[in-house]
Design an enzyme around this catalytic site. Sequence first.
Site, PDB file in Angstrom:
ATOM      1  N   GLY A  89       0.798  -1.218   0.000  1.00 59.93           N
ATOM      2  CA  GLY A  89       0.000   0.000   0.000  1.00 59.93           C
ATOM      3  C   GLY A  89       0.829   1.264   0.000  1.00 59.93           C
ATOM      4  O   GLY A  89       0.288   2.366  -0.096  1.00 59.93           O
ATOM      5  N   VAL A  90       2.159   1.137   0.096  1.00 60.96           N
ATOM      6  CA  VAL A  90       3.034   2.303   0.102  1.00 60.96           C
ATOM      7  C   VAL A  90       3.563   2.536  -1.310  1.00 60.96           C
ATOM      8  O   VAL A  90       4.079   1.616  -1.948  1.00 60.96           O
ATOM      9  CB  VAL A  90       4.226   2.113   1.074  1.00 60.96           C
ATOM     10  CG1 VAL A  90       5.164   3.316   1.013  1.00 60.96           C
ATOM     11  CG2 VAL A  90       3.718   1.884   2.480  1.00 60.96           C
TER      12      VAL A  90
ATOM     13  N   GLY B  73       7.167   5.551  -5.271  1.00 60.92           N
ATOM     14  CA  GLY B  73       7.658   6.747  -5.940  1.00 60.92           C
ATOM     15  C   GLY B  73       7.070   6.919  -7.326  1.00 60.92           C
ATOM     16  O   GLY B  73       6.632   5.972  -7.959  1.00 60.92           O
TER      17      GLY B  73
ATOM     18  N   SER C  47      -3.081  -5.099 -17.356  1.00 61.72           N
ATOM     19  CA  SER C  47      -3.458  -4.936 -15.955  1.00 61.72           C
ATOM     20  C   SER C  47      -4.868  -5.426 -15.658  1.00 61.72           C
ATOM     21  O   SER C  47      -5.761  -5.338 -16.507  1.00 61.72           O
ATOM     22  CB  SER C  47      -3.367  -3.453 -15.564  1.00 61.72           C
ATOM     23  OG  SER C  47      -2.071  -2.949 -15.792  1.00 61.72           O
TER      24      SER C  47
ATOM     25  N   HIS D 110      -1.141   3.588 -12.318  1.00 63.88           N
ATOM     26  CA  HIS D 110      -0.525   3.781 -13.633  1.00 63.88           C
ATOM     27  C   HIS D 110      -0.783   5.180 -14.191  1.00 63.88           C
ATOM     28  O   HIS D 110       0.136   5.812 -14.731  1.00 63.88           O
ATOM     29  CB  HIS D 110      -1.024   2.712 -14.600  1.00 63.88           C
ATOM     30  CG  HIS D 110      -0.481   1.349 -14.291  1.00 63.88           C
ATOM     31  ND1 HIS D 110       0.862   1.051 -14.372  1.00 63.88           N
ATOM     32  CD2 HIS D 110      -1.097   0.202 -13.883  1.00 63.88           C
ATOM     33  CE1 HIS D 110       1.060  -0.209 -14.040  1.00 63.88           C
ATOM     34  NE2 HIS D 110      -0.111  -0.746 -13.743  1.00 63.88           N
TER      35      HIS D 110
END
Length: 298
Positions: A59-60, A63, A88, A179
């Site tokens: 969940g982090v 970047g 996806s 994305h």
Amino acid sequence: FHPQLPNEPLIFVEVALLPDIPAVITPLVDKKAETVHQTSQYKVAAFYSISNCESGLRGVSMGNFLIKRVAEQLHAEFPGIKTFVTLSPIPGFIDWVAAGADISDEKTGVQLKPAVRLAREQSLEVLNLANRSWTERLSAGWHPDNATEKEKSALLCLASIYLALGSASRNGNPVAKFHLGNGAKLHQINWAGDLSRKGLRQSASLMVNYLYDLSSVEENHERFTHGEIDYSRETMSGVYRRVADFNPISYMVEGQRWLTIDGLSLTAMLQTLAIPTGIAILTTALALRQLSARLAAR
């Protein structure tokens, strides 16, 4: 990798090097699938799995522009690769449909056009999940291979609305947010992309390609932070086809919108001109028929 953990990866990305953009996940994960060995045939890099290696980092965000950095490294190693896409999943799509397919959000202020709203309502009516749940339909043997054209059209229409119009909202799809927030473009929605039980359950087998154009990643990222989503005409074609089923004049208007906003396109021109041309031909034929009848009566 992190400087403090040089020998332990924090995240890894699985990539397939292919001749074309993939629409189905099975060949990418099947060890027995045919493999392209000649590097000259590598035209597309398809990212199909992104995983955190540390459970505490779930969940982090790792970047911004993660995929861009990987894509640049791949392009340096394989200069022939010009296209970078994902294949996806669409988790939560069926749950969203079952809840009424609402994308309203105060943050983005998204308001569906009347024709698109009508297409959404008609699609929900076709699926009729209020009277028969998706789980019940799967238990009864529903499968993309035996789906009706109306069901296929309805699901593609709703997926287009969900991703192209609702991804920037608070309750938008998490994979799409990742994305699009990293600068990708919503490129294409694929029918029967994931035929696994999970794929059928969460998205009716639909999968999506997000396209990373390295020259516009930063621009797309900025646009997404302001609630704007970059998507292709093909992504929304399911909605416009659905609109045409119920209101041909609206379809003609949408075709004109494509010409105005998205620029000159053969597809948009044909969609814009098809209906008025058909009407003109029909009107001319009727007029000639009446004229012939009058001349014959003299």
